[in-house]
Design a protein around this motif. Structure first.
Motif, short mmCIF file in Angstrom:
data_model
loop_
_atom_site.label_atom_id
_atom_site.label_comp_id
_atom_site.label_asym_id
_atom_site.label_seq_id
_atom_site.Cartn_x
_atom_site.Cartn_y
_atom_site.Cartn_z
N LYS A 157 5.81 79.31 27.96
CA LYS A 157 5.97 80.76 28.08
C LYS A 157 6.45 81.36 26.76
CE LYS A 157 8.67 80.72 31.82
NZ LYS A 157 9.37 81.19 33.05
N GLN A 177 -2.05 85.23 32.44
CA GLN A 177 -0.70 84.74 32.12
C GLN A 177 -0.77 83.30 31.61
OE1 GLN A 177 2.94 86.21 33.36
NE2 GLN A 177 1.66 87.52 32.11
N ARG A 260 5.74 81.69 44.04
CA ARG A 260 5.68 83.08 43.61
C ARG A 260 4.37 83.73 44.03
NH1 ARG A 260 3.52 84.59 38.87
NH2 ARG A 260 4.13 82.85 37.54
N TYR B 94 12.72 88.05 37.92
CA TYR B 94 11.50 88.80 37.61
C TYR B 94 11.56 90.20 38.22
CZ TYR B 94 9.02 84.72 35.70
OH TYR B 94 8.61 83.66 34.91
N PHE B 261 4.87 89.41 40.93
CA PHE B 261 4.32 88.18 41.49
C PHE B 261 3.16 87.62 40.69
CE2 PHE B 261 6.30 90.33 45.15
CZ PHE B 261 7.20 89.34 45.50
N TYR B 262 2.44 88.46 39.95
CA TYR B 262 1.25 87.95 39.28
C TYR B 262 1.33 87.96 37.75
CZ TYR B 262 -0.78 88.10 43.92
OH TYR B 262 -1.03 87.90 45.26
N ILE B 263 2.01 88.94 37.18
CA ILE B 263 2.10 88.96 35.72
C ILE B 263 3.56 89.22 35.29
CG2 ILE B 263 -0.28 89.55 35.13
CD1 ILE B 263 0.49 92.49 35.12
N PRO B 264 4.47 88.34 35.75
CA PRO B 264 5.89 88.63 35.56
C PRO B 264 6.33 88.66 34.10
CG PRO B 264 5.58 86.39 36.37
CD PRO B 264 4.25 87.08 36.49
N ASN B 265 5.56 87.99 33.22
CA ASN B 265 5.97 87.97 31.82
C ASN B 265 5.14 88.89 30.95
OD1 ASN B 265 8.12 85.98 31.95
ND2 ASN B 265 6.49 84.59 32.58
N TYR B 266 4.29 89.69 31.59
CA TYR B 266 3.38 90.54 30.84
C TYR B 266 4.11 91.53 29.95
CZ TYR B 266 -0.23 93.99 29.96
OH TYR B 266 -1.10 94.85 29.35
N LEU B 267 5.17 92.13 30.47
CA LEU B 267 5.87 93.16 29.70
C LEU B 267 6.97 92.57 28.82
CD1 LEU B 267 6.09 95.79 32.57
CD2 LEU B 267 4.72 96.00 30.51
N GLY B 268 7.19 91.25 28.95
CA GLY B 268 8.24 90.62 28.16
C GLY B 268 7.70 90.07 26.84
N PRO B 270 7.28 86.78 24.44
CA PRO B 270 7.38 85.31 24.53
C PRO B 270 8.56 84.77 23.74
CG PRO B 270 5.20 85.99 23.73
CD PRO B 270 5.96 87.24 23.98
N TYR B 273 11.79 83.52 25.31
CA TYR B 273 11.94 82.20 25.92
C TYR B 273 12.36 81.16 24.89
CZ TYR B 273 10.34 83.64 30.50
OH TYR B 273 10.26 84.23 31.74
N VAL B 274 12.68 81.61 23.69
CA VAL B 274 13.28 80.73 22.68
C VAL B 274 14.74 81.14 22.59
CG1 VAL B 274 13.24 80.03 20.27
CG2 VAL B 274 11.11 80.66 21.41
#
Ligand code: HEM
Lengths: 291, 413
Positions: A157, A177, A260, B94, B261-268, B270, B273-274
């Motif tokens: 991710k 995703q 999920r 999320y 539920f489907y694109i939880p990281n879309y607005l975040g 990457p 996550y580091v």
């Protein structure tokens, strides 16, 4: 002018605004291209069993991916947020609890201090997390020519090809995703390519998929055809290794992916039914009021 | 609250309570009998959507705080613990992260609704000012919340934004050190941000109460911008507005659920996550999307102090909108010129948002400057001038007559 035509005017203006935006889109995209001079990674999208609203992990693939991780990547990369017990969790690779016990016991884990005040090694238990290959960052860098192999728990991710306009608009609708596994697959399979003239890697290794300012990264090609033996008849090729380990790393990064998506389907169906019922109730109530 | 309550205490207990604390009557007059213009469109449901989002953020936030650890060595791991080990922890996290984005989508629609229909004009100035205070508090809350997971973008976003105060002459650097609680963003910063991130939403809730109070003193505006003249023009809040609001909120939650539920990281980002690392600066530091227009304004100014002033000015200026707009006509439906400038402003705001996400290179900087200048000109020049030169269209005599003209039927409330 009556209110109806006013609504039309509002609508027309809105459409016009959207139209204008659509018109400038190609120009913006082109200009964007022009402004990013220099290196751009080449990443080709793959198809994954866990993509889309009904996506599920392929258990056999996760088990193979785990084998690749364990035998190859784990020599350099840690995975500190994942515990052995997770390997038998719902929605994961589907190892049995007994298999996990045996598998954990195959690792040496540091524990302590004991009553004498000494640290000691013991066989792993399912509740232990994956041990790290290096004692600390300095040791990891020293062993890797100055490069630091990142922790793999959420690596899938943590990397994404730049989200370009207007592609990112479609990504939302298409539920894209899987940029993480797409990237890892491309990275592992893009070694050994001939660099274009004028591109050299004074330090590191050439890899045209690497997301960075240059196509050079500290990791040497980690895996060759035949490096890992597969027990289920899958061909032992770099391509399969890369695909399987990428899927496995998506699972380590997103272990609740199946739960999920399943929950999401139920919630969305419930909300749509609820909204429909509310809509008709609302219409009924408003039916005696001109508005 | 305006004496339009039709509440009569029924039971003996209600009569007893009503003489001591007339709270049931208050709720009744505010949310049941409250007269609502009957011609409101769906842009008027965003107030309810915002209220729902505030409750959602507070509930998910409180549950996250039960498992989160505000310590620079443990924060990142505690978020992973929530994602992996806490039952439905992924849903909480999320839901909260995307909830912040939904909150801002809703507030921007709500504010542009106000700008289009002139909802800030006499007698709704205080209502608008309270809304702006909510907006400021929301931005502070969103900014500090983003620091909590302690990823690379958390750390470097916090560093960039807090360092802006260093542009203040003489005392700037001391203020920055004081904000940080040290000589860089670190554990003390994380701790105080957590404390404030927990506090501010309750302050928002308090200002929302004032906001709704002010609304119920002056009444809602409506698409014609003509005040209700008789009971013919309004319907009781319940069941009419209540049902419409609940319906719109449930549709909004379908949209919201798509993200969770489907694109939880879309607005975040990457990079978040580091784990935060003060020795490695990310190539590209970008704030959350809802700050991007203001970030673009900041970067378009070559001088640091000037940039900071323009960025904060772009927000503070909005407080003055009720007095910058000189037109007596509220609704843009009856303002042939303003209507165009409204849509240009929408496009300029989106354009600035897009530029805020790009690297500040070559022509991007030029366009950013152009759009920044236009943004200020819109509010400081166009808005005051338009009211003086524009000939508005004739207003309908009343809401009912406007509705009648539209439907051609007998209007009855
Ligand atoms: C936490 C954030 C907020 C909440 C919960 C909230 C809630 C509400 C509610 C329930 C209403 C009545 C329903 C409606 O007309 O939409 C309302 C109206 C209004 N709000 Fe907000 N609001 C928030 C933020 C803001 C902000 C940031 C502004 C702009 C500066 C604003 C400006 C207004 C105005 C002008 C009205 C009157 C609208 C009219 O009647 O035309 N609000 N708000």
């Amino acid at each position: 002018m009556n209110a109806n035509s006013k609504r039309m005017v509002l609508l027309r203006q809105g459409l016009l605004a959207v139209g204008l935006l659509v018109l400038v889109m190609p120009a913006v995209a082109a200009a964007q291209e022009a402004a990013t001079e220099g290196y751009l990674p080449t990443i080709v999208k793959q198809s994954w069993s866990f993509a889309g609203p009904f996506g599920k992990f392929d258990k056999a693939q996760l088990q193979r991916g785990y084998k690749v991780y364990k035998e190859v990547c784990a020599n350099c990369h840690s995975m500190k947020f994942v515990a052995f017990r997770n390997l038998s969790d719902e929605g994961g690779p589907g190892f049995t609890e007994d298999q996990v016990k045996t598998l954990a016991a195959g690792y040496k884990v540091q524990d302590g201090p004991n009553d004498a005040g000494d640290m000691f090694d013991r066989p792993g238990k399912p509740s232990d997390h994956f041990p790290s290959p290096f004692a600390n960052e300095k040791a990891a860098r020293a062993a890797n020519g100055g490069g630091l192999p990142p922790d793999m728990s959420v690596l899938a991710k943590a990397r994404s090809d730049e989200k370009r306009f207007p592609q990112w608009l479609f990504n939302a609708v298409l539920q894209y995703q899987e940029y993480g596994p797409d990237y890892i697959y491309n990275l592992i399979t893009s070694y050994g390519k001939e660099p274009p003239v004028g591109v050299t890697c004074p330090t590191g290794n050439y890899n045209p998929a690497f997301i960075g300012t240059t196509p050079c990264l500290a990791m040497p090609q980690p895996i060759q055809d035949g490096s890992v033996t597969y027990d289920d008849g899958t061909k032992p090729t770099i391509d399969n290794y890369a695909r399987d380990v990428s899927a496995f790393l998506m699972w380590t990064a997103e272990p609740k992916l199946e739960e999920r998506k399943e929950t999401g389907l139920k919630v969305i169906i419930f909300l749509i039914v609820l909204a429909s019922l509310l809509y008709f109730t609302k219409r009924r109530v408003w039916s005696n009021v001109a508005h | 609250m305006q004496g339009h309550s039709t509440y009569t205490p029924g039971t003996a207990f209600e009569r007893w309570l009503d003489r001591r604390l007339p709270i049931v009557g208050l709720v009744h007059s505010s949310f049941v009998s409250f007269p609502t213009p009957k011609n409101l469109n769906y842009f008027w449901t965003f107030g309810a959507i915002l209220s729902a989002m505030l409750v959602w953020q507070i509930l998910t936030g409180i549950m996250l705080a039960m498992h989160y650890t505000p310590n620079d060595a443990l924060a990142f791991a505690s978020v992973e613990h929530i994602m992996r080990d806490v039952n439905y922890g992924w849903l909480l996290r999320y839901g909260h992260a995307n909830g912040a984005s939904m909150f801002f989508i809703a507030v921007y629609v709500h504010m542009f609704r106000g700008l289009y229909y002139g909802s800030y004009k006499e007698p709704r100035e205080v209502l608008w000012l309270l809304g702006m205070i909510i907006f400021l508090l929301m931005m502070a809350t969103g900014f500090m919340g983003y620091v909590l997971p302690w990823g690379q973008m958390s750390f470097w976003g916090a560093t960039v934004i807090t360092s802006l105060f260093g542009a203040i002459p003489v005392v700037g650097q001391s203020i920055v050190t004081w904000l940080w609680g040290g000589f860089s963003v670190g554990d003390p910063t994380l701790n105080r941000f957590f404390s404030l991130h927990y506090l501010l939403p309750f302050m928002i809730a308090g200002v929302v109460v004032l906001h709704v109070w002010a609304l119920h003193v002056v009444g809602q505006n409506n698409p014609t911008g003509v005040e209700p003249k008789s009971t013919e023009d309004t319907v009781p809040f319940t069941p009419y507005a209540t049902l419409k609001d609940i319906f719109a909120t449930s549709v909004f939650f379908v949209f919201f659920a798509w993200f969770i539920f489907y694109i939880p990281n879309y607005l975040g980002d990457p990079d978040n996550y580091v784990e935060a690392n003060r020795l490695a600066t990310p190539a590209h530091i970008v704030p959350e999307w809802y700050f991007l227009p203001f970030y673009a304004i900041l970067r378009s100014i070559p001088d640091k102090l000037g940039g900071v002033i323009c960025m904060f000015g772009a927000i503070v200026m909005l407080f003055a909108v009720p007095w910058l707009d000189t037109s007596k006509v509220r609704s843009a439906n009856y303002r042939p010129l303003y209507r165009w400038f409204f849509w240009i402003l929408v496009i300029v705001a989106i354009g600035l948002g897009w530029l805020g996400a790009q690297e500040p290179k070559d022509w991007y900087v030029f366009i950013s400057r152009l759009l920044t200048a236009y943004y200020f000109i819109h509010f400081l020049v166009i808005l005051p001038l338009l009211g003086l030169i524009e000939t508005p269209k004739p207003l309908p005599p009343s809401i009912s007559e406007a509705v009648l003209a539209k439907t051609g039927q007998q209007a009855h409330a």
